[in-house]
Design a protein around this motif. Structure first.
Motif, mmCIF file in Angstrom:
data_model
loop_
_atom_site.group_PDB
_atom_site.id
_atom_site.type_symbol
_atom_site.label_atom_id
_atom_site.label_comp_id
_atom_site.label_asym_id
_atom_site.label_seq_id
_atom_site.Cartn_x
_atom_site.Cartn_y
_atom_site.Cartn_z
ATOM 1 N N LEU A 297 -6.721 -4.065 -6.873
ATOM 2 C CA LEU A 297 -5.732 -3.003 -6.715
ATOM 3 C C LEU A 297 -5.800 -2.060 -7.920
ATOM 4 O O LEU A 297 -5.817 -0.834 -7.779
ATOM 5 N N ASP B 133 -3.851 -8.623 -9.742
ATOM 6 C CA ASP B 133 -4.736 -8.140 -8.686
ATOM 7 C C ASP B 133 -5.634 -7.013 -9.205
ATOM 8 O O ASP B 133 -5.292 -5.834 -9.145
ATOM 9 N N ARG C 139 0.835 -1.202 0.000
ATOM 10 C CA ARG C 139 0.000 0.000 0.000
ATOM 11 C C ARG C 139 0.876 1.262 0.000
ATOM 12 O O ARG C 139 0.667 2.176 -0.767
#
Ligand SMILES: Nc1ncnc2c1ncn2[C@@H]1O[C@H](COP(=O)(O)OP(=O)(O)OP(=O)(O)O)[C@@H](O)[C@H]1O
Length: 331
Positions: free
Chosen positions: A223, A220, A197
């Protein structure tokens, strides 16, 4: 998600009908098959898809760093008006790392263990520009600062840094020559969620400050919808859905995109069934006839097993390659 209005809409990169893959004794692996997209100056393109769908091959084709048994078969990669697919090696060398750089999967392991990070950064500057030792040193300190690494770390060796720090050094390395485009291939996959993150936020902050464009590759999708302004969903070498991250998130059209979306918990907090996608991607040496997703598609029709649907526009900045949507205009 980021508003697209902030950015210049002139494409700096246009991939046109790109076909690339691997020559094998038994045939050609069509890892990138008829892929087209545009990337604007300062834009953030996310490319998602399961392992083996051709994301890395696409990245390496753009960098012209394909493996020995690989080749660009056809198509164009127009970067600032020049076709990288046809550029001579010595011309490409002037562009690679200088104008287009890349952060590889597990790039942190690519740091040289016997050189300090400062030496590795200054070497990168010297390799591509005529600068003095002190100018290269200043540049190295400047990029380390950009990625929040103190100059006290200049003489540290890779083993003295955490995984997250090493990955930030690799991002610094990718930025040191002020590139216009940075390709990031799973740059945070090897890191834990919290470090991931922080690094993603750092990349966004630097992109906003320095204005480079990003191609961000990951499996992902959750994300990507958060950080990209445009998304390309790849399946078995082809882009099956493409458009603004907002449009894809709010109205995913391709059954594969919907399957990927269902594979992660809802960002809105709504409780929905988490479903994966049954089966596995096809062998790209011998992909199925028709739509490559048809053997796994819960909504496949007979036409899907015979012909491949073209990527059609279904609304502003949203296109899909799926017979379920052929001829139907959706918002
Ligand atoms: N050196 C190689 N020789 C032959 N086939 C290869 C080679 N490298 C990759 N491939 C094949 O090309 C296809 C695309 O692979 P690629 O690594 O581009 O996918 P990817 O989406 O980036 O996957 P991952 O997320 O696992 O890296 C796969 O079918 C893979 O098996």
């Amino acid at each position: 998600m980021i508003s697209m209005d902030k950015y210049d809409v002139t494409p700096i990169l246009q991939c046109k009908k790109l076909v690339a893959g691997y020559k094998m004794k038994s045939g050609f692996v069509h890892a990138v098959d008829d892929v087209s997209f545009d990337l604007e100056k300062g834009g953030f393109l996310g490319i998602a898809g399961e392992s083996g769908c051709g994301k890395s091959t696409l990245a390496f084709a753009i960098m012209r760093l394909l493996k020995d048994n690989a080749k660009i078969e056809s198509g164009e990669i127009i970067f600032k008006g020049r076709d990288l697919a046809r550029l001579k090696d010595n011309e490409m060398k002037k562009i690679r790392w200088v104008d287009i750089s890349m952060v590889f999967q597990s790039a942190m392991n690519a740091l040289n263990p016997v050189l300090s990070i400062g030496e590795q950064l200054t070497d990168a500057v010297h390799a591509h520009s005529e600068v003095t030792q002190s100018e290269a040193h200043d540049k190295a300190i400047e990029v380390l600062k950009l990625v929040d690494i103190s100059q006290d770390r200049f003489n540290s060796y890779p083993h003295q840094l955490s995984g997250g720090m090493k990955q930030r050094v690799m991002i610094a390395m990718a930025l040191i020559l002020n590139p216009t485009l940075v390709i990031m291939d799973e740059p945070t996959t090897a890191l834990d969620v919290v470090v991931q993150r922080t690094i993603i936020e750092k990349i966004q902050e630097l992109r906003n400050a320095l204005g480079f464009s990003v191609i961000f590759i990951t499996h992902d999708l959750s994300l990507l919808v958060e950080i990209s302004d445009t998304l390309a969903i790849m399946y078995a070498g082809k882009i099956v859905e493409y458009g603004s991250a907002q449009a894809l998130f709010n109205h995913p059209l391709h059954p594969y995109t919907i399957g990927l979306m269902n594979s992660f918990p809802s960002l809105t907090g709504k409780i929905s069934r988490m479903g994966g996608i049954e089966g596995k991607p096809p062998n790209l040496l011998d992909p199925p006839e028709g739509c490559r997703f048809s053997p796994r598609c819960p909504q496949a029709m007979s036409i899907c097993r015979k012909s491949y649907p073209s990527l059609e526009n279904k609304g502003e900045n949203h296109s899909v390659a799926c017979f379920l949507h052929e001829g139907v205009d959706k918002p």
